[in-house]
Design a protein around this motif. Structure first.
Motif, PDB file in Angstrom:
ATOM      1  N   UNK A 146       0.835  -1.212   0.000  1.00  0.00           N
ATOM      2  CA  UNK A 146       0.000   0.000   0.000  1.00  0.00           C
ATOM      3  C   UNK A 146       0.864   1.254   0.000  1.00  0.00           C
ATOM      4  N   UNK A 147       1.923   1.227   0.792  1.00  0.00           N
ATOM      5  CA  UNK A 147       2.815   2.385   0.854  1.00  0.00           C
ATOM      6  C   UNK A 147       3.468   2.646  -0.503  1.00  0.00           C
ATOM      7  N   UNK A 148       3.801   1.579  -1.212  1.00  0.00           N
ATOM      8  CA  UNK A 148       4.520   1.710  -2.474  1.00  0.00           C
ATOM      9  C   UNK A 148       3.618   2.068  -3.654  1.00  0.00           C
ATOM     10  N   UNK A 149       2.337   1.637  -3.635  1.00  0.00           N
ATOM     11  CA  UNK A 149       1.537   1.716  -4.851  1.00  0.00           C
ATOM     12  C   UNK A 149       0.238   2.517  -4.750  1.00  0.00           C
ATOM     13  N   UNK A 150      -0.329   2.701  -3.576  1.00  0.00           N
ATOM     14  CA  UNK A 150      -1.620   3.398  -3.489  1.00  0.00           C
ATOM     15  C   UNK A 150      -1.419   4.885  -3.788  1.00  0.00           C
ATOM     16  N   UNK A 151      -2.196   5.450  -4.707  1.00  0.00           N
ATOM     17  CA  UNK A 151      -2.015   6.863  -5.074  1.00  0.00           C
ATOM     18  C   UNK A 151      -2.237   7.807  -3.895  1.00  0.00           C
ATOM     19  N   UNK A 153      -2.361   0.214  -7.254  1.00  0.00           N
ATOM     20  CA  UNK A 153      -2.701   0.599  -5.888  1.00  0.00           C
ATOM     21  C   UNK A 153      -4.178   0.599  -5.598  1.00  0.00           C
ATOM     22  N   UNK A 154      -5.024   0.689  -6.630  1.00  0.00           N
ATOM     23  CA  UNK A 154      -6.472   0.659  -6.420  1.00  0.00           C
ATOM     24  C   UNK A 154      -6.922  -0.678  -5.842  1.00  0.00           C
ATOM     25  N   UNK A 155      -6.157  -1.730  -6.107  1.00  0.00           N
ATOM     26  CA  UNK A 155      -6.521  -3.056  -5.613  1.00  0.00           C
ATOM     27  C   UNK A 155      -5.916  -3.332  -4.234  1.00  0.00           C
ATOM     28  N   UNK A 156      -5.138  -2.377  -3.735  1.00  0.00           N
ATOM     29  CA  UNK A 156      -4.526  -2.520  -2.419  1.00  0.00           C
ATOM     30  C   UNK A 156      -5.053  -1.498  -1.426  1.00  0.00           C
TER      31      UNK A 156
END
Length: 419
Positions: free
Chosen positions: A32-37, A167-170
């Motif tokens: 989540x930290x790496x990919x969520x906008x 990130x939308x899926x996380x």
């Protein structure tokens, strides 16, 4: 100075080890930290009417130059130079073989609508632009390695779409994530309408998608195909790498789960893990969702089609694998290796198990296996030649023709699933 340098090196090693421990213990938080906008969601403007009449809106479709779906893998030890040579000379080996022995089969008459998986990983926006260099590069590789398995059954149509970012899926903010996924689906639906309009009225259709692409296929089946005359034209729907609940989802999709290897008008799906498997990240997310019939999906069994047999809840030995597509570094090429990877649907949730990870790791690129021995990235390529044969076999049934490929492997005995 030398002592200080050693201290710095030791500190770096400790940080790396600590990061590895954190990732192993908290993979969801790290992802989540790496990919969520971090950006706010911006509503997507609908694509222009007839936008998908433009060949530039497709990664693959008939008549375009450099179509990645025209690529074919060679058998291990041979490297044909041209796409034409690859597509016609390097086909399915017989079960257990290491060399290609099957004669070329004429191309099928289906039209294949393929929706690629997530290739946009940026945190800068919730949806990808229609043109992004990095995302487009990955999408082309996905079409090359995945959609090519269906390309001998017919022409591939693989649309560009403003996919939801990884990130939308996380994200824990499921409302915003849902908006991004819905926006992506609207593009897929527009592309599908253009695809159907471009086909002769009675042309058979194969649907295929992986991961986010498979998710959009489930919505497409529910909204645009179930209960319509179009459903009678569906040879098969390959909804791969996205869970479908047998209890809460199947009825809404309008087509049954495939029960035999040559059945037409049915749905196939699986999610691949190796032992020792820890599917908690997948099952916990799945259990927190609501099915198409309004009931919770919690504790329900997922659709599991064994791609080696073409049947549900089955097992098959490695000898049944006609060809695993072993990629090169960077996924730009690969070769088929037969008889190495078996598969078995587990008897609880419906995961496809491929045995010991120490064996499976020899046929993938290091670093692309997800936590818990999740082989999601390789759902199709581990069984590339069997997927190809499956599509040709079902298309033959649809047209009332003899199959151009041998029968699928006979399933091995397996304990009945716990329901």
């Amino acid at each position: 100075m030398a002592r200080k340098f050693l201290y710095v090196i030791a500190a770096i090693i400790l940080l790396i080890l600590a990061a590895g421990v954190v990732y192993q213990l908290f993979p969801g938080w790290v992802a989540r930290t790496a990919f969520v906008p971090s950006a706010e969601f911006k509503q997507q403007v609908a694509v222009a009417p007839n936008a998908y009449d433009d060949p530039k809106m497709w990664f693959a479709r008939p008549g375009i130059d450099g179509d990645p779906s025209a690529w074919r893998p060679a058998s291990e030890g041979s490297t044909p130079d041209s796409a034409e040579a690859q597509s016609r000379d390097q086909l399915i080996p017989s079960a257990g073989a290491t060399e290609t022995t099957a004669p070329p089969a004429p191309k099928g008459d289906a039209a294949v609508f393929f929706v690629h998986p997530t290739s946009y990983y940026s945190r800068s926006s919730w949806n990808a632009p229609l043109a992004d260099r990095d995302s487009d590069h990955r999408a082309n590789l996905f079409v090359q390695g995945m959609a090519s398995a269906f390309a001998d059954a017919g022409d591939i149509w693989a649309p560009r779409y403003r996919q939801a970012t990884l990130g939308a899926f996380l994200a824990e903010d499921r409302v915003t994530a849902g908006k991004a996924i819905d926006a992506a689906y609207r593009d897929v639906e527009e592309a599908f309408d253009a695809f159907v309009a471009a086909q002769p009225k009675n042309k058979p259709i194969i649907l295929a998608g992986h991961s986010q692409g498979a998710l959009h296929l489930t919505t497409l089946l529910k909204n645009k195909i179930a209960g319509t005359p179009l459903a009678k034209r569906i040879v098969a729907a390959y909804v791969i790498g996205w869970p479908i609940s047998l209890d809460t989802d199947m009825a809404a999709l309008g087509l049954p789960a495939c029960q035999t290897a040559d059945q037409k008008g049915c749905i196939l799906g699986w999610a691949t893990f190796a032992d020792p498997a820890d599917p908690a990240m997948v099952t916990s997310a799945y259990d927190g969702t609501i099915g198409f019939d309004g009931r919770p999906r919690a504790d329900t069994r997922m659709l599991c089609t064994n791609p080696l047999t073409g049947t549900p809840d089955a097992a098959a030995a490695p000898e049944a694998n006609l060809g695993t597509l072993k990629p090169t570094e960077g996924f730009k090429s690969g070769s088929l290796i037969a008889g190495k990877i078996g598969a078995k649907c587990d008897d609880t949730r419906g995961l496809l198990m491929i045995g010991d990870a120490d064996v499976a790791k020899n046929y993938v690129v290091a670093g692309y296996v997800l936590p818990g021995n999740n082989y999601h990235v390789y759902d199709i390529t581990l069984f590339w030649a069997n997927v190809r044969a499956d599509a040709l076999r079902r298309l033959a049934t649809f047209g009332g023709n003899p199959s151009p490929v041998p029968p699928a492997a006979v399933p091995l005995p397996i304990a009945p699933p716990h329901r």
